[in-house]
Design an enzyme around this catalytic site. Structure first.
Site, short mmCIF file in Angstrom:
data_model
loop_
_atom_site.label_atom_id
_atom_site.label_comp_id
_atom_site.label_asym_id
_atom_site.label_seq_id
_atom_site.Cartn_x
_atom_site.Cartn_y
_atom_site.Cartn_z
N TRP A 201 0.98 -1.38 -0.14
CA TRP A 201 -0.04 0.11 -0.06
C TRP A 201 0.88 1.42 -0.04
O TRP A 201 1.74 1.17 0.67
CB TRP A 201 -0.85 0.03 1.27
N ASP A 367 -15.84 12.29 -2.48
CA ASP A 367 -15.62 10.94 -2.24
C ASP A 367 -16.19 10.18 -1.27
O ASP A 367 -17.33 10.87 -0.89
CB ASP A 367 -13.76 11.04 -2.03
N ASP A 368 -15.70 9.19 -0.54
CA ASP A 368 -16.11 8.49 0.44
C ASP A 368 -17.09 9.60 1.72
O ASP A 368 -16.53 10.48 1.94
CB ASP A 368 -15.10 7.92 1.37
N LYS A 477 -15.70 7.09 -9.32
CA LYS A 477 -14.37 6.69 -8.72
C LYS A 477 -14.95 5.51 -7.93
O LYS A 477 -15.63 5.37 -7.13
CB LYS A 477 -13.76 7.53 -7.81
N TRP A 478 -14.39 3.92 -8.26
CA TRP A 478 -14.89 2.91 -7.90
C TRP A 478 -13.64 2.43 -6.97
O TRP A 478 -12.72 1.89 -7.43
CB TRP A 478 -15.10 1.94 -9.20
N ASP A 479 -14.01 2.22 -5.86
CA ASP A 479 -12.81 1.85 -4.83
C ASP A 479 -12.94 0.29 -4.13
O ASP A 479 -14.23 -0.08 -4.36
CB ASP A 479 -13.02 2.89 -3.66
N MET A 480 -12.04 -0.01 -3.77
CA MET A 480 -12.18 -1.34 -3.31
C MET A 480 -10.96 -1.46 -2.15
O MET A 480 -9.75 -1.43 -2.28
CB MET A 480 -11.79 -2.57 -4.38
N ASN A 481 -11.38 -1.49 -0.73
CA ASN A 481 -10.52 -1.16 0.37
C ASN A 481 -10.14 -2.34 1.28
O ASN A 481 -9.55 -2.18 2.26
CB ASN A 481 -10.62 -0.30 0.92
N CYS A 527 -10.06 2.05 -8.35
CA CYS A 527 -9.22 2.31 -7.16
C CYS A 527 -9.29 1.10 -6.34
O CYS A 527 -10.35 0.59 -6.24
CB CYS A 527 -9.47 3.64 -6.71
N ASP A 549 -2.34 5.65 -3.25
CA ASP A 549 -2.95 6.63 -2.18
C ASP A 549 -1.85 7.64 -1.74
O ASP A 549 -2.07 8.73 -1.00
CB ASP A 549 -3.42 5.96 -0.90
C1 DGJ Z 1 -8.99 4.69 -0.32
C2 DGJ Z 1 -8.91 5.70 -1.58
O1 DGJ Z 1 -7.64 5.03 -2.12
C3 DGJ Z 1 -8.58 6.96 -1.13
O2 DGJ Z 1 -8.44 7.75 -2.34
C4 DGJ Z 1 -9.86 7.31 -0.98
O3 DGJ Z 1 -11.18 7.15 -1.94
C5 DGJ Z 1 -10.48 6.46 0.32
N1 DGJ Z 1 -10.44 5.15 0.21
C6 DGJ Z 1 -12.01 6.72 0.92
O4 DGJ Z 1 -12.37 5.93 1.92
#
Ligand code: DGJ
Length: 756
Positions: A201, A367-368, A477-481, A527, A549
């Site tokens: 990361w 964003d979020d 913006k499609w995120d996956m955390n 993302c 990030d």
């Molecule tokens: C991780 C993304 O990489 C960030 O840019 C941001 O969108 C956060 N998630 C939001 O939770």
């Protein structure tokens, strides 16, 4: 047609101006590989190029040592257990419990264009049928009643060939595919080093170069995404190859899930290279009358080193991978994440957008934190309804206000996720990935939704598409955390649990396909906690990817350089963030940040409401500069003049330089970046690349002229380095503006135009 088949020798020769790929049918009926590399003459028989030696104690296909031993025969499709002893590309379990089979040549067909798969697996696509030709070779095992189709697609104007394989079950019993690599490429020698793109990361795609040992080397992902740890991609450099010369091969996978890349050197110093779905935990049940198709793999070849390979990769991705039907690409965006995190309301967002508009941005991305109950990252994922406390007038009102300002409106989503504190979890606990009898690992306080279950994908599609319509979005913006642990579905049948990982990513592609078809005028950016899913699979649906990030420009020099070997600048999300970086706490100037971000999609990720006037002025100029050079940056040829990585990929160089030049060699933009200032340095020169040797170029700032050959061979001399009295010191000359090389973290852009 760029496929030549000789009936007499049973040799196949795929060719274009730049490459040849040759294989043939061995006397046994198995496919033997002959050659892949620089274009060879067409009307020749290369099948005499046997790769095997008659050593005693090998196993042969019959009791006659003049026959074949698979131990050192180069092959197209090595299978398990047939005397090859290297890593197999295909392993299947049959109804009798055995893994024995033999796939023999039965015929072939050549078609113009590509075979379009009707499923959701992303694939490369020519713009018209004439740009590509596909050879389909059919192999059969008559006893097993199983057919293999091998697909080879050659692109006519690029040194690129793609490969896929289909397993078709014509038997009356189900077969289980345990391993099915997308490609197997055998080399008769092993004089290659391996370049791969490793990280973590906020430290994605750092270059790692190593020698290959005897035996197996493998890397990949079991995390459910392609991951920040290894990219689904590697490069083989023939001995002596480097940035500008020599033979290099790039192998990559159009896939975003668990992958494995493997390289094996056997006792005869032959190299086998593979890439495909990771066999760890994988098992696909192919029922009678059904088939299994692998993801597509891409082979790129260059005999002009890594820079030639990058150029071919970039052109291939721009022409044949990136989606075409969205309205606008790479607007200069402002994203509120690092400006507000979860702490915002409508007024804050409107103020931020208004300031950004004044600086020159064209797109605001929320964003979020916009959906009900999402005050932090512990809750609400899965409940895709607007938070009326933060946005009392609704999302449409906010979007309308932003559109009225003349900005486009974008929205963040994370569709594959769920928090336990959510309405969705209360209603459907069985939709979480995991096993009901075991505890589930947690990442960023969240869990994965079971996208292998079409019901889940349908539900998420319904809610996300409804909010995107309501919000009238121009960008997503499609995120996956979080990554996937406990890879188990509570709804899949027991015999299909080995399919979970692949089915999960097919569910993701299904949702991408539905949303990008319905919102075909919308730009999608993928993302995954930054760049943990920067791969060709995502790029086939989403035109750009949030590269990392980490927005610290010093870190970005490495991340963006590593990424540039594989992916074009127009796909790399790059933002200017606060002076004190939120990931490293390193302080650098906005100018330095901007000069790094300009080699990407360019955007802002900072609180522009509280900027000093001089910073606003600078950002106005920088945004205008990016807009003026955007076409050159995104469509021109990119070169790494100085990489932050030393050749073995370990230490970091202090100086980094990138450049772009348009196809007509008229316009040039060079970025040069110094990390730390050094006392008494040597004169620093930049050796430009890709210029017209005969032409004269004028530097925009100084109006000095140089010939193309001069810039490429004598080099461009950077300003004298200054290690004496700095303007900020007592007694220093306040008029004396810091120049490039004065102090840490300094940068310079050099613009040149051809004058004759
Ligand atoms: C991780 C993304 O990489 C960030 O840019 C941001 O969108 C956060 N998630 C939001 O939770």
């Amino acid at each position: 047609m760029p496929v030549k088949y000789s009936k007499k020798t049973e040799q196949f020769h795929l060719y274009n101006d730049q490459v040849s790929y040759i294989f043939h049918v061995l006397p046994t009926g198995v496919l033997g590989h002959v050659y892949y590399g620089q274009r060879l003459p067409l009307d020749r028989d290369y099948t005499y190029q046997k790769s095997h030696m008659n050593h005693v104690l090998k196993v042969f296909t019959a009791d006659d040592e003049s026959l074949i031993s698979y131990e050192d025969t180069l092959q197209e499709l090595p299978v398990y257990g047939r005397g090859d002893f290297r890593e197999e590309a295909l392993r299947i379990h049959y109804r009798d419990g055995s893994m024995m089979n033999q796939f023999l040549y039965r015929g072939h067909e050549v078609v113009q264009g590509v075979i379009i798969d009707t499923s959701v697996l992303p694939q490369s696509m020519p713009n018209n049928k004439d740009e590509a030709t596909t050879l389909i070779v059919t192999l059969k095992d008559d006893y097993r009643k199983v057919t293999i189709e091998m697909f080879y697609t050659i692109y006519e104007k690029l040194p690129v060939i793609t490969r896929r394989m289909k397993v078709i079950n014509n038997d009356t019993a189900t077969i289980a595919v345990d391993k099915c690599a997308s490609l197997n490429l055998d080399f008769s020698e092993a004089n290659y080093s391996l370049m791969k793109f490793d990280g973590a990361w906020a430290r994605e795609r750092h270059v790692a170069v190593s020698d290959l040992p005897m035996g197996m080397t493998s890397f990949g992902s079991t995390k459910g995404n392609s991951s920040a740890n290894h990219n689904p991609n590697y490069i083989l450099l023939q001995e002596g190859a480097d940035e500008d010369q020599g033979c290099v091969y790039g192998l990559s996978l159009i896939y975003s899930g668990n992958f494995e890349a493997s390289l094996e050197i056997n006792q005869y110093h032959q190299l086998r290279a593979q890439i495909g779905i990771n066999p760890s935990g994988f098992n696909w049940q192919v029922e009678p009358g059904c088939s299994f198709l692998t993801p597509e793999a891409v082979m790129t070849y260059s005999n002009s080193g890594l820079s030639g390979l990058s150029k071919a990769n970039h052109s291939f991705i721009k022409c044949h991978i990136l989606p075409k039907d969205h309205r606008k690409e790479a607007q200069v965006l402002i994203n509120n994440w690092e400006a507000t995190y979860f702490d915002f309301d409508e007024a804050t967002i409107i103020d931020l957008a208004a300031e950004a508009k004044e600086l020159g941005a064209n797109l605001f991305v929320l964003d979020d934190g916009w959906f009900v109950g999402r005050k932090d990252d512990y809750r609400a994922l899965g409940d895709w309804f607007v938070d009326e406390q933060k946005l009392p007038n609704g999302i449409r009102h906010l979007s309308d206000e932003i559109h009225k300002m003349g900005l486009d409106f974008g929205l963040w989503i994370e569709p594959e996720m769920i928090n336990l504190e959510s309405k969705l979890y209360e209603q459907h606990p069985e939709w979480v990935v995991g096993h009901s009898k075991y505890s589930m690992s947690v990442g960023r306080h969240q869990y994965l939704l079971d996208f292998s279950n079409p019901e889940v994908v349908d539900y998420i599609h319904k809610h996300i598409s409804s909010i995107l319509r309501e919000a009238n979005v121009d960008y997503v913006k499609w995120d996956m955390n979080r990554v996937c642990s406990e890879p188990n579905s509570m709804t899949l049948k027991p015999e299909n649990q080995g399919e979970f990982g692949h089915r999960f990513i097919l569910g993701v592609y299904d949702l991408y396909k539905r949303l990008t078809s319905e919102f075909n005028q919308v730009t999608f950016e993928s993302c995954a906690s930054g760049g943990a899913r920067f791969d060709l699979g995502m790029l086939a649906y989403a035109v750009q990817t949030w590269t990392s990030d980490n927005t610290d420009p010093v870190e970005r020099l490495s991340i963006q350089t590593g990424t540039s070997y594989l992916y074009p600048l127009k796909s790399m999300g790059s933002h200017v963030s606060a002076k004190v970086n939120h990931q490293t706490l390193r302080k650098t100037s906005l100018l330095y940040k901007s000069h790094v971000a300009i080699f990407g999609t360019y955007g802002l990720e900072l609180d522009v409401r509280h900027m000093e006037e001089k910073d606003k002025k600078l950002m106005r100029e920088q945004i205008a500069l990016f807009k003026a050079y955007k076409n050159l940056i995104h469509e021109g040829d990119f070169y790494r003049l100085i990489s932050p990585f030393t050749p073995n990929g370990t230490n970091h160089n202090n100086l980094v330089s990138w450049m772009v030049v348009d196809q007509g060699q008229e316009e040039v933009l060079v970025g040069v970046y110094q990390t730390l200032a050094k006392p008494s340095p040597n004169i620093q020169r930049l050796y430009l690349k890709g210029l017209d040797k005969e032409a004269v170029y004028r530097e925009q700032l100084t109006q000095k002229t140089y010939s193309g050959i001069e810039l490429m061979t004598l080099g461009y001399i950077l300003d004298d380095f200054f290690t004496g009295i700095f303007s900020e010191m007592p007694g220093g000359n306040k008029e004396n503006q810091p120049r490039f090389g004065h102090g840490d973290f300094t940068s310079k852009l050099i613009m040149l135009t051809k004058v004759k």
